[in-house]
Design a protein around this motif. Structure first.
Motif, PDB file in Angstrom:
ATOM      1  N   LEU A  55       9.521  82.743  25.624  1.00 15.45           N
ATOM      2  CA  LEU A  55       8.870  81.531  26.121  1.00 15.45           C
ATOM      3  C   LEU A  55       8.128  80.816  24.996  1.00 15.45           C
ATOM      4  O   LEU A  55       8.158  79.588  24.891  1.00 15.45           O
ATOM      5  CB  LEU A  55       7.913  81.884  27.254  1.00 15.45           C
ATOM      6  N   LEU A  56       7.448  81.587  24.144  1.00 14.53           N
ATOM      7  CA  LEU A  56       6.712  80.993  23.032  1.00 14.53           C
ATOM      8  C   LEU A  56       7.646  80.367  22.005  1.00 14.53           C
ATOM      9  O   LEU A  56       7.431  79.240  21.547  1.00 14.53           O
ATOM     10  CB  LEU A  56       5.840  82.067  22.366  1.00 14.53           C
ATOM     11  N   GLU A  57       8.698  81.091  21.641  1.00 13.06           N
ATOM     12  CA  GLU A  57       9.638  80.575  20.646  1.00 13.06           C
ATOM     13  C   GLU A  57      10.418  79.365  21.179  1.00 13.06           C
ATOM     14  O   GLU A  57      10.711  78.429  20.443  1.00 13.06           O
ATOM     15  CB  GLU A  57      10.607  81.677  20.213  1.00 13.06           C
ATOM     16  N   ALA A  58      10.736  79.414  22.467  1.00 15.83           N
ATOM     17  CA  ALA A  58      11.426  78.277  23.072  1.00 15.83           C
ATOM     18  C   ALA A  58      10.547  77.029  23.016  1.00 15.83           C
ATOM     19  O   ALA A  58      11.018  75.925  22.722  1.00 15.83           O
ATOM     20  CB  ALA A  58      11.803  78.596  24.519  1.00 15.83           C
ATOM     21  N   ALA A  59       9.261  77.197  23.294  1.00 15.79           N
ATOM     22  CA  ALA A  59       8.329  76.077  23.239  1.00 15.79           C
ATOM     23  C   ALA A  59       8.227  75.512  21.832  1.00 15.79           C
ATOM     24  O   ALA A  59       8.213  74.298  21.629  1.00 15.79           O
ATOM     25  CB  ALA A  59       6.952  76.517  23.739  1.00 15.79           C
ATOM     26  N   LYS A  60       8.170  76.398  20.837  1.00 14.72           N
ATOM     27  CA  LYS A  60       8.061  75.963  19.445  1.00 14.72           C
ATOM     28  C   LYS A  60       9.270  75.148  19.003  1.00 14.72           C
ATOM     29  O   LYS A  60       9.150  74.234  18.186  1.00 14.72           O
ATOM     30  CB  LYS A  60       7.900  77.177  18.533  1.00 14.72           C
ATOM     31  N   LEU A  78       9.062  73.758  30.264  1.00 11.32           N
ATOM     32  CA  LEU A  78       9.173  72.854  29.129  1.00 11.32           C
ATOM     33  C   LEU A  78       8.019  73.040  28.158  1.00 11.32           C
ATOM     34  O   LEU A  78       6.932  73.481  28.548  1.00 11.32           O
ATOM     35  CB  LEU A  78       9.202  71.405  29.618  1.00 11.32           C
ATOM     36  N   PRO A  79       8.214  72.703  26.892  1.00  6.79           N
ATOM     37  CA  PRO A  79       7.166  72.872  25.885  1.00  6.79           C
ATOM     38  C   PRO A  79       5.934  72.029  26.202  1.00  6.79           C
ATOM     39  O   PRO A  79       6.044  70.874  26.615  1.00  6.79           O
ATOM     40  CB  PRO A  79       7.832  72.385  24.590  1.00  6.79           C
ATOM     41  N   ALA A  80       4.750  72.613  25.979  1.00  4.88           N
ATOM     42  CA  ALA A  80       3.509  71.876  26.186  1.00  4.88           C
ATOM     43  C   ALA A  80       3.076  71.172  24.905  1.00  4.88           C
ATOM     44  O   ALA A  80       2.457  70.113  24.945  1.00  4.88           O
ATOM     45  CB  ALA A  80       2.407  72.823  26.657  1.00  4.88           C
TER      46      ALA A  80
END
Length: 307
Positions: A55-60, A78-80
Protein backbone atom coordinates in the motif's frame (compact mmCIF):
# COMPACT_ATOMS: atom_id res chain seq x y z
CA UNK A 1 6.02 5.49 -17.83
CA UNK A 2 3.77 3.06 -15.91
CA UNK A 3 1.32 1.22 -18.11
CA UNK A 4 0.60 -2.28 -16.77
CA UNK A 5 -2.87 -2.92 -15.35
CA UNK A 6 -2.35 -5.96 -13.16
CA UNK A 7 -5.31 -8.25 -12.55
CA UNK A 8 -5.18 -10.40 -9.41
CA UNK A 9 -7.74 -13.19 -9.73
CA UNK A 10 -6.25 -16.22 -7.97
CA UNK A 11 -8.74 -17.72 -5.45
CA UNK A 12 -6.19 -17.14 -2.68
CA UNK A 13 -3.03 -15.05 -2.83
CA UNK A 14 -0.64 -12.77 -0.96
CA UNK A 15 0.41 -9.40 -2.36
CA UNK A 16 3.52 -7.58 -1.24
CA UNK A 17 6.24 -5.25 -2.48
CA UNK A 18 9.97 -5.58 -1.81
CA UNK A 19 12.94 -3.96 -3.52
CA UNK A 20 10.59 -2.20 -5.93
CA UNK A 21 8.93 -5.43 -7.07
CA UNK A 22 5.20 -6.08 -6.87
CA UNK A 23 5.01 -9.73 -5.80
CA UNK A 24 2.04 -12.09 -5.94
CA UNK A 25 2.30 -15.46 -4.18
CA UNK A 26 -0.26 -18.16 -4.99
CA UNK A 27 -0.46 -21.94 -4.79
CA UNK A 28 0.91 -22.01 -8.32
CA UNK A 29 4.03 -20.04 -7.53
CA UNK A 30 5.41 -16.51 -7.33
CA UNK A 31 5.18 -13.76 -9.94
CA UNK A 32 6.68 -10.29 -9.75
CA UNK A 33 6.75 -7.03 -11.69
CA UNK A 34 8.47 -3.66 -11.10
CA UNK A 35 6.01 -1.44 -9.24
CA UNK A 36 7.16 1.54 -11.31
CA UNK A 37 5.75 -0.17 -14.42
CA UNK A 38 2.29 -0.61 -12.87
CA UNK A 39 -0.57 1.79 -13.59
CA UNK A 40 -3.26 0.08 -11.51
CA UNK A 41 -3.94 -3.15 -9.66
CA UNK A 42 -7.38 -4.75 -9.99
CA UNK A 43 -8.06 -7.30 -7.27
CA UNK A 44 -10.90 -9.73 -7.98
CA UNK A 45 -9.52 -12.52 -5.80
CA UNK A 46 -11.99 -13.93 -3.28
CA UNK A 47 -9.29 -14.17 -0.62
CA UNK A 48 -6.26 -11.93 -0.94
CA UNK A 49 -3.93 -10.67 1.77
CA UNK A 50 -2.33 -7.29 1.08
CA UNK A 51 0.82 -6.29 2.94
CA UNK A 52 0.98 -2.72 4.19
CA UNK A 53 4.31 -2.29 2.40
CA UNK A 54 2.51 -2.70 -0.91
CA UNK A 55 0.00 0.00 0.00
CA UNK A 56 2.84 2.39 0.85
CA UNK A 57 4.86 1.64 -2.28
CA UNK A 58 1.77 1.85 -4.46
CA UNK A 59 1.02 5.30 -3.03
CA UNK A 60 4.59 6.46 -3.66
CA UNK A 61 4.41 5.39 -7.30
CA UNK A 62 0.90 6.72 -7.94
CA UNK A 63 -0.61 3.27 -8.35
CA UNK A 64 -4.33 2.87 -7.74
CA UNK A 65 -5.86 -0.32 -6.30
CA UNK A 66 -9.34 -1.36 -7.40
CA UNK A 67 -10.78 -3.95 -5.01
CA UNK A 68 -13.77 -5.79 -6.45
CA UNK A 69 -16.62 -7.94 -5.25
CA UNK A 70 -18.07 -10.27 -7.86
CA UNK A 71 -15.86 -8.47 -10.38
CA UNK A 72 -17.47 -5.10 -9.59
CA UNK A 73 -15.47 -2.27 -7.99
CA UNK A 74 -16.20 -2.01 -4.28
CA UNK A 75 -13.23 0.08 -3.17
CA UNK A 76 -10.67 2.41 -4.75
CA UNK A 77 -7.39 2.88 -2.87
CA UNK A 78 -5.61 5.94 -4.20
CA UNK A 79 -2.46 7.85 -3.22
CA UNK A 80 -2.92 10.63 -0.67
CA UNK A 81 0.39 12.36 -1.38
CA UNK A 82 -0.68 13.63 -4.78
CA UNK A 83 -0.11 16.96 -6.46
CA UNK A 84 -2.53 19.65 -5.28
CA UNK A 85 -3.20 23.15 -6.48
CA UNK A 86 -5.14 25.71 -4.45
CA UNK A 87 -6.07 27.67 -7.58
CA UNK A 88 -7.37 24.51 -9.24
CA UNK A 89 -9.37 23.41 -6.20
CA UNK A 90 -10.93 26.85 -5.90
CA UNK A 91 -11.78 26.80 -9.61
CA UNK A 92 -13.53 23.45 -9.16
CA UNK A 93 -15.55 24.70 -6.21
CA UNK A 94 -16.52 28.01 -7.80
CA UNK A 95 -17.22 26.77 -11.33
CA UNK A 96 -20.20 28.55 -12.86
CA UNK A 97 -23.31 26.56 -13.70
CA UNK A 98 -23.12 27.66 -17.35
CA UNK A 99 -19.49 26.55 -17.62
CA UNK A 100 -20.28 23.20 -16.01
CA UNK A 101 -23.15 22.68 -18.44
CA UNK A 102 -20.95 23.45 -21.45
CA UNK A 103 -18.23 21.08 -20.26
CA UNK A 104 -20.80 18.32 -19.78
CA UNK A 105 -22.34 19.01 -23.19
CA UNK A 106 -18.94 18.63 -24.88
CA UNK A 107 -18.41 15.36 -23.01
CA UNK A 108 -21.78 13.94 -24.04
CA UNK A 109 -21.37 15.08 -27.64
CA UNK A 110 -18.10 13.16 -27.80
CA UNK A 111 -19.63 10.04 -26.21
CA UNK A 112 -22.60 10.01 -28.59
CA UNK A 113 -20.31 10.54 -31.59
CA UNK A 114 -18.15 7.61 -30.53
CA UNK A 115 -21.18 5.38 -30.01
CA UNK A 116 -22.38 6.28 -33.49
CA UNK A 117 -19.05 5.46 -35.15
CA UNK A 118 -18.85 2.13 -33.33
CA UNK A 119 -22.43 1.24 -34.30
CA UNK A 120 -21.64 2.06 -37.93
CA UNK A 121 -18.73 -0.35 -37.84
CA UNK A 122 -20.60 -3.12 -36.04
CA UNK A 123 -23.67 -2.93 -38.26
CA UNK A 124 -22.93 -0.93 -41.42
CA UNK A 125 -26.19 -1.98 -43.08
CA UNK A 126 -28.50 -1.39 -40.12
CA UNK A 127 -31.40 0.87 -41.12
CA UNK A 128 -31.47 2.43 -37.65
CA UNK A 129 -28.10 4.12 -38.16
CA UNK A 130 -29.71 7.12 -39.82
CA UNK A 131 -31.84 7.75 -36.77
CA UNK A 132 -28.88 7.15 -34.48
CA UNK A 133 -26.89 9.76 -36.40
CA UNK A 134 -29.66 12.32 -35.97
CA UNK A 135 -29.78 11.64 -32.24
CA UNK A 136 -26.00 11.72 -31.82
CA UNK A 137 -25.73 15.04 -33.64
CA UNK A 138 -28.79 16.56 -32.01
CA UNK A 139 -29.02 19.10 -29.19
CA UNK A 140 -32.00 17.82 -27.24
CA UNK A 141 -31.99 17.51 -23.46
CA UNK A 142 -32.53 13.74 -23.67
CA UNK A 143 -29.82 13.25 -26.31
CA UNK A 144 -27.59 11.02 -24.21
CA UNK A 145 -30.39 8.70 -23.06
CA UNK A 146 -31.99 8.37 -26.51
CA UNK A 147 -28.67 7.79 -28.25
CA UNK A 148 -27.66 5.17 -25.67
CA UNK A 149 -31.02 3.40 -25.91
CA UNK A 150 -30.76 2.98 -29.69
CA UNK A 151 -27.04 2.21 -29.57
CA UNK A 152 -27.61 -0.69 -27.18
CA UNK A 153 -30.42 -2.08 -29.34
CA UNK A 154 -28.06 -2.17 -32.31
CA UNK A 155 -25.32 -3.62 -30.12
CA UNK A 156 -27.66 -6.32 -28.84
CA UNK A 157 -28.80 -7.35 -32.30
CA UNK A 158 -25.33 -7.42 -33.84
CA UNK A 159 -23.12 -8.47 -30.93
CA UNK A 160 -25.15 -10.18 -28.21
CA UNK A 161 -27.62 -11.38 -30.86
CA UNK A 162 -30.55 -11.41 -28.49
CA UNK A 163 -33.81 -9.49 -28.27
CA UNK A 164 -33.85 -9.20 -24.49
CA UNK A 165 -30.41 -7.72 -23.82
CA UNK A 166 -30.54 -4.83 -21.37
CA UNK A 167 -27.55 -2.78 -20.36
CA UNK A 168 -27.23 -2.72 -16.58
CA UNK A 169 -24.85 -3.55 -13.76
CA UNK A 170 -27.09 -6.32 -12.45
CA UNK A 171 -28.08 -7.75 -15.84
CA UNK A 172 -26.69 -10.85 -17.54
CA UNK A 173 -25.45 -11.59 -21.06
CA UNK A 174 -22.41 -9.46 -21.99
CA UNK A 175 -22.94 -7.14 -19.01
CA UNK A 176 -20.34 -8.79 -16.70
CA UNK A 177 -17.75 -8.33 -19.46
CA UNK A 178 -18.71 -4.69 -19.95
CA UNK A 179 -18.71 -4.04 -16.20
CA UNK A 180 -15.19 -5.40 -15.80
CA UNK A 181 -13.94 -3.38 -18.77
CA UNK A 182 -15.51 -0.20 -17.38
CA UNK A 183 -13.80 -0.88 -14.04
CA UNK A 184 -10.45 -0.90 -15.83
CA UNK A 185 -11.37 2.32 -17.62
CA UNK A 186 -12.49 3.98 -14.39
CA UNK A 187 -9.24 3.11 -12.61
CA UNK A 188 -7.25 4.57 -15.51
CA UNK A 189 -9.25 7.82 -15.45
CA UNK A 190 -8.99 8.09 -11.66
CA UNK A 191 -5.24 7.63 -11.66
CA UNK A 192 -4.81 10.40 -14.21
CA UNK A 193 -7.15 12.73 -12.32
CA UNK A 194 -5.11 12.34 -9.17
CA UNK A 195 -1.84 12.59 -11.10
CA UNK A 196 -2.66 16.12 -12.29
CA UNK A 197 -4.18 17.18 -8.98
CA UNK A 198 -7.88 17.20 -9.87
CA UNK A 199 -10.28 16.21 -7.11
CA UNK A 200 -12.69 13.65 -8.65
CA UNK A 201 -15.43 14.40 -6.11
CA UNK A 202 -16.37 17.60 -7.99
CA UNK A 203 -18.31 16.37 -11.03
CA UNK A 204 -19.93 18.15 -13.96
CA UNK A 205 -22.68 15.70 -14.87
CA UNK A 206 -23.04 12.69 -12.61
CA UNK A 207 -24.79 13.20 -9.30
CA UNK A 208 -22.58 13.73 -6.29
CA UNK A 209 -23.05 11.03 -3.66
CA UNK A 210 -21.25 10.22 -0.45
CA UNK A 211 -17.87 8.58 -1.08
CA UNK A 212 -18.31 8.89 -4.85
CA UNK A 213 -15.99 10.15 -7.61
CA UNK A 214 -18.45 11.65 -10.13
CA UNK A 215 -15.84 13.46 -12.22
CA UNK A 216 -14.16 10.15 -13.06
CA UNK A 217 -17.48 8.80 -14.30
CA UNK A 218 -18.02 12.04 -16.23
CA UNK A 219 -14.72 12.02 -18.10
CA UNK A 220 -14.74 8.29 -18.86
CA UNK A 221 -17.99 8.59 -20.86
CA UNK A 222 -16.43 9.22 -24.32
CA UNK A 223 -14.09 6.25 -23.78
CA UNK A 224 -16.80 3.71 -22.95
CA UNK A 225 -17.12 2.69 -26.64
CA UNK A 226 -13.46 1.57 -26.45
CA UNK A 227 -14.59 -1.05 -23.95
CA UNK A 228 -17.74 -1.79 -25.94
CA UNK A 229 -15.63 -2.46 -29.04
CA UNK A 230 -13.21 -4.68 -27.13
CA UNK A 231 -16.07 -6.73 -25.66
CA UNK A 232 -17.75 -7.01 -29.07
CA UNK A 233 -14.62 -8.51 -30.55
CA UNK A 234 -14.34 -10.99 -27.67
CA UNK A 235 -17.95 -12.11 -28.02
CA UNK A 236 -17.66 -12.60 -31.77
CA UNK A 237 -14.53 -14.71 -31.28
CA UNK A 238 -15.96 -16.60 -28.29
CA UNK A 239 -19.67 -17.22 -29.02
CA UNK A 240 -21.92 -18.71 -26.34
CA UNK A 241 -25.20 -20.39 -27.19
CA UNK A 242 -26.61 -19.71 -23.72
CA UNK A 243 -25.47 -16.04 -23.84
CA UNK A 244 -23.63 -16.36 -20.51
CA UNK A 245 -20.13 -15.01 -20.73
CA UNK A 246 -17.80 -15.25 -17.74
CA UNK A 247 -15.07 -12.87 -16.67
CA UNK A 248 -12.38 -15.53 -16.77
CA UNK A 249 -8.60 -15.25 -16.94
CA UNK A 250 -8.52 -15.23 -20.72
CA UNK A 251 -11.04 -12.39 -20.93
CA UNK A 252 -9.28 -10.33 -18.29
CA UNK A 253 -6.01 -10.62 -20.13
CA UNK A 254 -7.78 -9.61 -23.32
CA UNK A 255 -9.80 -6.65 -22.06
CA UNK A 256 -7.05 -5.13 -19.91
CA UNK A 257 -5.11 -4.48 -23.10
CA UNK A 258 -7.49 -1.83 -24.42
CA UNK A 259 -5.72 1.13 -22.72
CA UNK A 260 -2.71 0.34 -24.94
CA UNK A 261 -4.68 0.38 -28.20
CA UNK A 262 -3.75 3.17 -30.59
CA UNK A 263 -6.27 5.91 -31.38
CA UNK A 264 -6.08 9.33 -33.02
CA UNK A 265 -6.15 12.46 -30.88
CA UNK A 266 -5.91 15.60 -33.01
CA UNK A 267 -2.63 15.30 -34.97
CA UNK A 268 -1.24 12.49 -32.82
CA UNK A 269 -1.67 8.75 -32.65
CA UNK A 270 -1.46 7.65 -29.02
CA UNK A 271 -2.54 4.74 -26.89
CA UNK A 272 -5.88 5.15 -25.10
CA UNK A 273 -4.11 5.72 -21.79
CA UNK A 274 -2.09 8.57 -23.28
CA UNK A 275 -5.23 10.13 -24.76
CA UNK A 276 -6.99 9.92 -21.39
CA UNK A 277 -4.10 11.83 -19.86
CA UNK A 278 -4.27 14.44 -22.63
CA UNK A 279 -8.01 14.89 -22.20
CA UNK A 280 -7.71 15.28 -18.44
CA UNK A 281 -4.92 17.83 -18.80
CA UNK A 282 -7.10 19.80 -21.20
CA UNK A 283 -9.96 19.61 -18.70
CA UNK A 284 -7.65 20.94 -15.99
CA UNK A 285 -6.67 23.84 -18.22
CA UNK A 286 -10.34 24.64 -18.85
CA UNK A 287 -11.06 24.67 -15.12
CA UNK A 288 -8.23 27.08 -14.36
CA UNK A 289 -8.86 29.38 -17.32
CA UNK A 290 -12.65 29.24 -17.12
CA UNK A 291 -12.66 28.75 -20.90
CA UNK A 292 -14.52 25.63 -22.04
CA UNK A 293 -12.72 25.80 -25.39
CA UNK A 294 -9.57 24.53 -23.66
CA UNK A 295 -11.29 21.20 -22.91
CA UNK A 296 -10.67 18.69 -25.72
CA UNK A 297 -12.66 15.47 -25.21
CA UNK A 298 -11.70 12.53 -27.41
CA UNK A 299 -13.77 11.77 -30.51
CA UNK A 300 -13.00 8.84 -32.74
CA UNK A 301 -11.86 9.82 -36.24
CA UNK A 302 -10.11 7.46 -38.62
CA UNK A 303 -8.75 4.81 -36.28
CA UNK A 304 -10.40 1.44 -36.75
CA UNK A 305 -12.20 0.09 -33.70
CA UNK A 306 -10.70 -3.08 -32.24
CA UNK A 307 -14.18 -4.61 -32.36
Amino acid sequence: MSYHIVSIDAPSCSLSCKDGQLTCRTDEGIKSLPIEDVAAIVITSFSASIHSKLLLEAAKHGVGLVICENFKPASLVLPANRSTDTLLTRAQIQIKAQTRERLWRKTIDAKCHNQLTLACELASEDRRLEKLALLAKGRGKTKEAETARLFWRIYADNVAETDDFRRGRQEGGPNPLLNFGYAILLSTVLQNLFAVGIDPTFGIGHATREHSTPLAYDLMEPFRPCVDARVAQWIRENPKEDMTWEVDKAFKKWVTGFPLEKVDYFDLTLDVRGVIEGVIRSFRKALVSGQTGDYKPWTRTTTKWAG
